[in-house]
Design a protein around this motif. Sequence first.
Motif, mmCIF file in Angstrom:
data_model
loop_
_atom_site.group_PDB
_atom_site.id
_atom_site.type_symbol
_atom_site.label_atom_id
_atom_site.label_comp_id
_atom_site.label_asym_id
_atom_site.label_seq_id
_atom_site.Cartn_x
_atom_site.Cartn_y
_atom_site.Cartn_z
ATOM 1 N N LEU A 107 0.825 -1.190 0.000
ATOM 2 C CA LEU A 107 0.000 0.000 0.000
ATOM 3 C C LEU A 107 0.861 1.242 0.000
ATOM 4 N N PRO A 108 0.554 2.167 -0.753
ATOM 5 C CA PRO A 108 -0.321 2.029 -1.906
ATOM 6 C C PRO A 108 0.542 1.705 -3.112
ATOM 7 N N MET A 111 -2.170 4.046 -9.018
ATOM 8 C CA MET A 111 -3.545 4.413 -9.317
ATOM 9 C C MET A 111 -4.494 3.254 -9.047
ATOM 10 N N VAL A 114 -4.832 0.230 -3.516
ATOM 11 C CA VAL A 114 -4.486 0.551 -2.144
ATOM 12 C C VAL A 114 -3.929 -0.681 -1.476
ATOM 13 N N TYR A 115 -4.726 -1.675 -1.442
ATOM 14 C CA TYR A 115 -4.289 -2.884 -0.771
ATOM 15 C C TYR A 115 -4.112 -3.991 -1.799
ATOM 16 N N GLU A 196 5.023 2.321 -11.723
ATOM 17 C CA GLU A 196 5.826 3.289 -12.430
ATOM 18 C C GLU A 196 7.254 3.196 -11.922
ATOM 19 N N TYR A 199 10.749 4.684 -6.795
ATOM 20 C CA TYR A 199 10.763 3.985 -5.521
ATOM 21 C C TYR A 199 9.360 3.915 -4.959
ATOM 22 N N LYS A 200 8.995 2.747 -4.512
ATOM 23 C CA LYS A 200 7.690 2.587 -3.918
ATOM 24 C C LYS A 200 7.867 2.118 -2.486
ATOM 25 N N LYS A 201 7.077 2.682 -1.655
ATOM 26 C CA LYS A 201 7.093 2.237 -0.267
ATOM 27 C C LYS A 201 6.067 1.142 -0.115
ATOM 28 N N VAL A 214 11.209 -0.581 1.002
ATOM 29 C CA VAL A 214 11.194 0.279 -0.174
ATOM 30 C C VAL A 214 11.529 -0.582 -1.378
ATOM 31 N N TRP A 246 14.082 -1.915 5.987
ATOM 32 C CA TRP A 246 14.874 -1.013 6.816
ATOM 33 C C TRP A 246 14.285 -0.936 8.194
ATOM 34 N N GLN B 31 0.446 10.604 -3.890
ATOM 35 C CA GLN B 31 -0.549 9.556 -3.630
ATOM 36 C C GLN B 31 -0.122 8.690 -2.451
ATOM 37 N N ASP B 32 1.159 8.348 -2.432
ATOM 38 C CA ASP B 32 1.657 7.517 -1.332
ATOM 39 C C ASP B 32 1.484 8.214 0.013
ATOM 40 N N GLN B 35 -2.165 8.590 0.912
ATOM 41 C CA GLN B 35 -2.748 7.283 1.237
ATOM 42 C C GLN B 35 -2.305 6.814 2.606
ATOM 43 N N ARG B 76 19.148 6.408 2.458
ATOM 44 C CA ARG B 76 19.483 5.472 1.382
ATOM 45 C C ARG B 76 20.224 6.163 0.241
#
Lengths: 246, 155
Positions: A107-108, A111, A114-115, A196, A199-201, A214, A246, B31-32, B35, B76
């Motif tokens: 999450l998220p 687009m 969310v889950y 995309e 970096y995504k959390k 991450v 982390w 968005q992150d 959210q 990082r």
Amino acid sequence: MNDIEARITDALREVSRGAPTVDEISIPTRRHGRHGLWLAAVAAAVAAIVIPLGVVFGVRTIGASHPSPEAPIATAGFTSPASSYPHSTPYYPPCRAGQLTGTISVLPAGMNQVYDYVYLTNTGDFCHLQGIPTVVALWHRSAKTSDRGYAASLSPTPLRSGLPFDPAPAYLGNGDTAVVLLVSSMAGCQPGMGYEPGYKKLSLSFPGGPRNVVAKVDPKQVVSDSREALALGCNLQVTEVSLKTW
Amino acid sequence: MVASFEAFVRERGDDLLGLAYVLTGQRTDAQDVVQEALTRALERWERVSRTEDPYAYLRRMVVNANISRWRGTLRREVPRPEIDDGGAVDDHAEAYALWRACLDLPRDQSTAIVLRYYEGLSYAEIAELVGCAEATARSRVSRALAELRTELEAR
């Protein structure tokens, strides 16, 4: 307000028009919490059944013979019969700590997501990549409100059929790096959709509670795999993600 | 009191996303951040909705989430993301250039600038939100303005 202040105000208001809107994100609801419990219950039930069966029928638990000197960060995972592994030891390097649970929630994820519930598995084909422990997301689904019930009831079994890998536990500890293939089945199964670059959390669900990671999404590593698309009956994008806790 | 979480999101969600976007420079990061804030707020919504200003509560969460994200990024050593402008730079070059200059400021200063000139907060409100003295908030804005003025004059 002087000139510079007015210009800043105008500029920020101007650029904010490019901001995403709430229509582009899924709004969390309380249902998620209940389904989280469902998911935990399902995972516990699966583990309670599968793991003892694995003992009986010779399940190979990756890394079990390499106990970690560190405290595990997760203690549950899915197992599968040893005979289903296409490769053996060289492709399953021992990891230092912890056993990643069979399910992660993301999450998220972008687009309309969310889950997302993702099954992480070791695979013979992938887990030797770059010589580091590798797990593969067997399934990844956008969980809009209407999908959450499905996501919560998900088990690895239905998706094993036709896929080139089987669920198995992965072992990761703090600071370990894994390569994760996120099999992204987006709403409507639109081709070309997925994470995309950047970096995504992510938040991984562990028995002890969620933990953040991450994920670096490298556009150069994005591939499409028609086998998964065929197996799930829709277009998929498989995105390779470096995942680090982390 | 806000009737429901869903109503609040419908009513103010875009405002939060706008703030997050201006703070982060990235649609996906915005968005992150939002959210994450909404998810956390939902867990304690009964309490949040009873506060005098739930939006202020969420705004604080968004700002804090952005600061946390930034600190994590620093650890990082990840390069600062490029502004995701959706291809609109050509049409509004000056606005985007100024925005970029704001984001290139030290994070505490850029946060103060956004809170002051986008959210329209007073120095006292900024100080309370980010947890510093009012004089510090004022100083951050002042130094940021000086930097931005120099930046503009150099063009």
